[in-house]
Design a protein around this motif. Structure first.
Motif, PDB file in Angstrom:
ATOM      1  N   ALA A 275     -21.173  25.144  55.546  1.00 11.10           N
ATOM      2  CA  ALA A 275     -22.206  24.757  54.581  1.00 11.10           C
ATOM      3  C   ALA A 275     -22.770  23.383  54.916  1.00 11.10           C
ATOM      4  CB  ALA A 275     -21.628  24.771  53.168  1.00 11.10           C
ATOM      5  N   THR A 276     -21.902  22.469  55.297  1.00 11.77           N
ATOM      6  CA  THR A 276     -22.330  21.108  55.617  1.00 11.77           C
ATOM      7  C   THR A 276     -23.175  21.068  56.878  1.00 11.77           C
ATOM      8  OG1 THR A 276     -20.342  20.240  54.545  1.00 11.77           O
ATOM      9  CG2 THR A 276     -21.508  18.758  56.031  1.00 11.77           C
ATOM     10  N   ALA A 277     -22.784  21.822  57.900  1.00  8.12           N
ATOM     11  CA  ALA A 277     -23.556  21.849  59.148  1.00  8.12           C
ATOM     12  C   ALA A 277     -24.966  22.389  58.908  1.00  8.12           C
ATOM     13  CB  ALA A 277     -22.833  22.696  60.182  1.00  8.12           C
ATOM     14  N   LEU A 278     -25.084  23.460  58.139  1.00  9.17           N
ATOM     15  CA  LEU A 278     -26.403  24.022  57.841  1.00  9.17           C
ATOM     16  C   LEU A 278     -27.249  23.037  57.039  1.00  9.17           C
ATOM     17  CD1 LEU A 278     -25.285  27.652  56.920  1.00  9.17           C
ATOM     18  CD2 LEU A 278     -26.454  26.929  59.017  1.00  9.17           C
ATOM     19  N   TRP A 279     -26.637  22.381  56.098  1.00 17.66           N
ATOM     20  CA  TRP A 279     -27.333  21.378  55.273  1.00 17.66           C
ATOM     21  C   TRP A 279     -27.835  20.227  56.133  1.00 17.66           C
ATOM     22  CZ3 TRP A 279     -25.297  16.368  53.942  1.00 17.66           C
ATOM     23  CH2 TRP A 279     -25.957  15.697  52.907  1.00 17.66           C
ATOM     24  N   LEU A 280     -27.014  19.782  57.064  1.00 17.06           N
ATOM     25  CA  LEU A 280     -27.411  18.672  57.925  1.00 17.06           C
ATOM     26  C   LEU A 280     -28.632  19.032  58.775  1.00 17.06           C
ATOM     27  CD1 LEU A 280     -23.889  17.440  59.077  1.00 17.06           C
ATOM     28  CD2 LEU A 280     -25.553  16.102  57.762  1.00 17.06           C
ATOM     29  N   LEU A 281     -28.707  20.284  59.214  1.00 19.39           N
ATOM     30  CA  LEU A 281     -29.814  20.726  60.064  1.00 19.39           C
ATOM     31  C   LEU A 281     -30.977  21.300  59.261  1.00 19.39           C
ATOM     32  CD1 LEU A 281     -27.770  22.405  62.935  1.00 19.39           C
ATOM     33  CD2 LEU A 281     -29.041  20.233  63.059  1.00 19.39           C
ATOM     34  N   ASP A 282     -30.865  21.265  57.938  1.00 20.28           N
ATOM     35  CA  ASP A 282     -31.885  21.820  57.043  1.00 20.28           C
ATOM     36  C   ASP A 282     -32.135  23.302  57.342  1.00 20.28           C
ATOM     37  OD1 ASP A 282     -33.776  21.648  54.910  1.00 20.28           O
ATOM     38  OD2 ASP A 282     -35.372  21.711  56.402  1.00 20.28           O
ATOM     39  N   VAL A 283     -31.051  24.038  57.438  1.00 22.40           N
ATOM     40  CA  VAL A 283     -31.118  25.493  57.559  1.00 22.40           C
ATOM     41  C   VAL A 283     -30.680  26.083  56.226  1.00 22.40           C
ATOM     42  CG1 VAL A 283     -30.148  27.522  58.706  1.00 22.40           C
ATOM     43  CG2 VAL A 283     -30.676  25.455  60.030  1.00 22.40           C
ATOM     44  N   ALA A 284     -31.457  26.999  55.690  1.00 19.22           N
ATOM     45  CA  ALA A 284     -31.173  27.585  54.381  1.00 19.22           C
ATOM     46  C   ALA A 284     -29.801  28.249  54.379  1.00 19.22           C
ATOM     47  CB  ALA A 284     -32.257  28.596  54.016  1.00 19.22           C
ATOM     48  N   ARG A 285     -29.054  28.026  53.303  1.00 15.47           N
ATOM     49  CA  ARG A 285     -27.714  28.574  53.173  1.00 15.47           C
ATOM     50  C   ARG A 285     -27.746  29.855  52.337  1.00 15.47           C
ATOM     51  NH1 ARG A 285     -27.752  23.398  51.980  1.00 15.47           N
ATOM     52  NH2 ARG A 285     -27.116  23.604  49.803  1.00 15.47           N
ATOM     53  N   PRO A 286     -27.091  30.915  52.788  1.00 17.96           N
ATOM     54  CA  PRO A 286     -27.049  32.155  52.000  1.00 17.96           C
ATOM     55  C   PRO A 286     -26.444  31.916  50.615  1.00 17.96           C
ATOM     56  CG  PRO A 286     -26.245  32.527  54.229  1.00 17.96           C
ATOM     57  CD  PRO A 286     -26.400  31.047  54.072  1.00 17.96           C
ATOM     58  N   GLU A 287     -26.923  32.672  49.635  1.00 21.60           N
ATOM     59  CA  GLU A 287     -26.447  32.487  48.271  1.00 21.60           C
ATOM     60  C   GLU A 287     -24.975  32.854  48.109  1.00 21.60           C
ATOM     61  OE1 GLU A 287     -28.930  34.492  45.502  1.00 21.60           O
ATOM     62  OE2 GLU A 287     -30.722  33.304  45.952  1.00 21.60           O
ATOM     63  N   ASN A 288     -24.482  33.744  48.960  1.00 23.29           N
ATOM     64  CA  ASN A 288     -23.095  34.198  48.805  1.00 23.29           C
ATOM     65  C   ASN A 288     -22.089  33.292  49.511  1.00 23.29           C
ATOM     66  OD1 ASN A 288     -23.863  34.863  51.433  1.00 23.29           O
ATOM     67  ND2 ASN A 288     -22.475  36.611  51.527  1.00 23.29           N
ATOM     68  N   LEU A 289     -22.533  32.151  50.007  1.00 20.34           N
ATOM     69  CA  LEU A 289     -21.639  31.252  50.726  1.00 20.34           C
ATOM     70  C   LEU A 289     -20.529  30.748  49.792  1.00 20.34           C
ATOM     71  CD1 LEU A 289     -22.445  30.744  53.682  1.00 20.34           C
ATOM     72  CD2 LEU A 289     -22.990  28.400  53.057  1.00 20.34           C
ATOM     73  N   ASP A 290     -19.295  30.809  50.271  1.00 19.89           N
ATOM     74  CA  ASP A 290     -18.192  30.205  49.530  1.00 19.89           C
ATOM     75  C   ASP A 290     -18.144  28.692  49.752  1.00 19.89           C
ATOM     76  OD1 ASP A 290     -17.001  32.599  48.410  1.00 19.89           O
ATOM     77  OD2 ASP A 290     -16.364  33.095  50.440  1.00 19.89           O
ATOM     78  N   GLY A 291     -18.625  28.253  50.901  1.00 24.91           N
ATOM     79  CA  GLY A 291     -18.574  26.844  51.243  1.00 24.91           C
ATOM     80  C   GLY A 291     -19.543  26.005  50.434  1.00 24.91           C
ATOM     81  N   GLU A 292     -19.157  24.760  50.216  1.00 26.38           N
ATOM     82  CA  GLU A 292     -19.991  23.761  49.551  1.00 26.38           C
ATOM     83  C   GLU A 292     -20.256  22.613  50.513  1.00 26.38           C
ATOM     84  OE1 GLU A 292     -17.723  22.500  46.208  1.00 26.38           O
ATOM     85  OE2 GLU A 292     -17.986  24.391  45.102  1.00 26.38           O
ATOM     86  N   VAL A 293     -21.408  21.990  50.363  1.00 32.57           N
ATOM     87  CA  VAL A 293     -21.741  20.834  51.192  1.00 32.57           C
ATOM     88  C   VAL A 293     -20.871  19.652  50.783  1.00 32.57           C
ATOM     89  CG1 VAL A 293     -23.563  19.233  51.881  1.00 32.57           C
ATOM     90  CG2 VAL A 293     -24.104  21.649  51.452  1.00 32.57           C
TER      91      VAL A 293
END
Length: 299
Positions: A275-293
């Motif tokens: 979740a954090t890696a996607l957030w850092l690169l500004d890539v949309a995170r799927p709604e079903n992600l268990d991970g939090e930034v």
């Protein structure tokens, strides 16, 4: 009117910009953080002291290499990703949920993604068209591998030697690097054994070599580094659901990271890395992600 429109859009444009240009995730297989703090690992400890860190992050249960790394690189628990085996079984195919690499490629096809690993079973995480480089002691093309390689194990020094020139040349925006030595020594000699303490030292040196390559590439100042692990260990194993096995380190260092910060988030899990890696690169995170930034770690 154009000026007013631009001023109205400015906050949106700011939000849309990546928080960093390059994300490097290093996984130290079998890294029990309590033992790490006793080991000769100056590079890991320097990054932890200079950046943001916790020695109390958590992996999934069961705390096994392939299921845990799958959660780390998909952002979901085992109940969603379904990889509950821990060896390379070609007939089982690849993971059935998106990885951070496939999500990044879908959102930003021009970005370069790479995975360097010490265990060939990471091929289960190689979704088609998601990686520009899959390297396990050498570059692979997408497709079957010889049966003789299904137990392939590549030491950290060789993983780093493969990763360094690629990073200098290609400057990947998303790169995962896996060092297996700590786990290998733990299973053979025991966690906290002299042999494993030497493996910590070797892996730390491999990390230093890759960091030097990032610097030679001219991207150190625009990179965010995450250091973590798939599981810990005790005696000669790590499968039991006990603290020694399920507790892992989590360190962030580099662009945008808070300086000298001890992370207080009480429930930091391995899938938060995705979740954090996607957030850092500004890539949309799927709604079903268990991970939090892990926003606490960043300015």
């Amino acid at each position: 009117m154009r000026l007013l429109t631009f001023l109205w859009l400015l906050p949106l444009l700011a939000v849309a910009a990546p928080r960093t240009e390059h994300v490097f995730i290093f996984s130290f297989d079998g890294c029990n953080p309590t033992i790490l703090q006793q080991a000769e690992a100056p590079t890991i400890k320097r990054l932890a002291a200079e950046g943001a860190h916790t020695w109390q992050a958590n992996t999934i249960i069961p705390s096994k290499t392939l299921p845990s790394h799958t959660s780390m690189l998909t952002g979901v628990d085992i109940s969603q990703h379904g990889i509950d085996w821990n060896d390379y079984f070609p007939m089982r195919g690849v993971v059935k949920v998106p990885t951070i690499f496939s999500l990044t490629k879908a959102a930003k096809p021009d970005l370069t993604t790479a995975l360097f690993c010490g265990k060939i079973k990471f091929r289960h995480l190689w979704l088609k068209d998601s990686l520009d480089m899959f390297n396990c002691g050498g570059a692979y093309t997408y497709g079957p591998i010889p049966a003789s390689e299904e137990k392939k194990l590549v030491p950290a020094t060789d993983v780093a030697a493969q990763a360094a020139p690629y990073i200098v040349e290609k400057k990947p925006q998303l790169c995962f690097i896996h060092f297996p030595d700590i786990d290998s020594a733990g299973h053979k000699y025991g966690w906290a054994s002299p042999e494993q303490m030497e493996a910590f030292k070797v892996c730390d040196g491999a990390l230093a070599n890759v960091l030097a390559a990032i610097e030679r590439a001219g991207i150190l100042d625009t990179s965010t580094i995450i250091l973590t692990a798939d599981h810990g260990g005790k005696d000669k194993g790590h499968f039991e659901p006990i603290i020694n096995n399920t507790t892992i380190p989590w360190v962030a260092w580099g662009q945008g990271v808070k300086k000298q910060h001890s992370i207080t988030k009480p429930t930091l899990y391995t899938y938060d890395t995705a979740a954090t890696a996607l957030w850092l690169l500004d890539v949309a995170r799927p709604e079903n992600l268990d991970g939090e930034v892990v926003e606490e770690a960043f300015e």
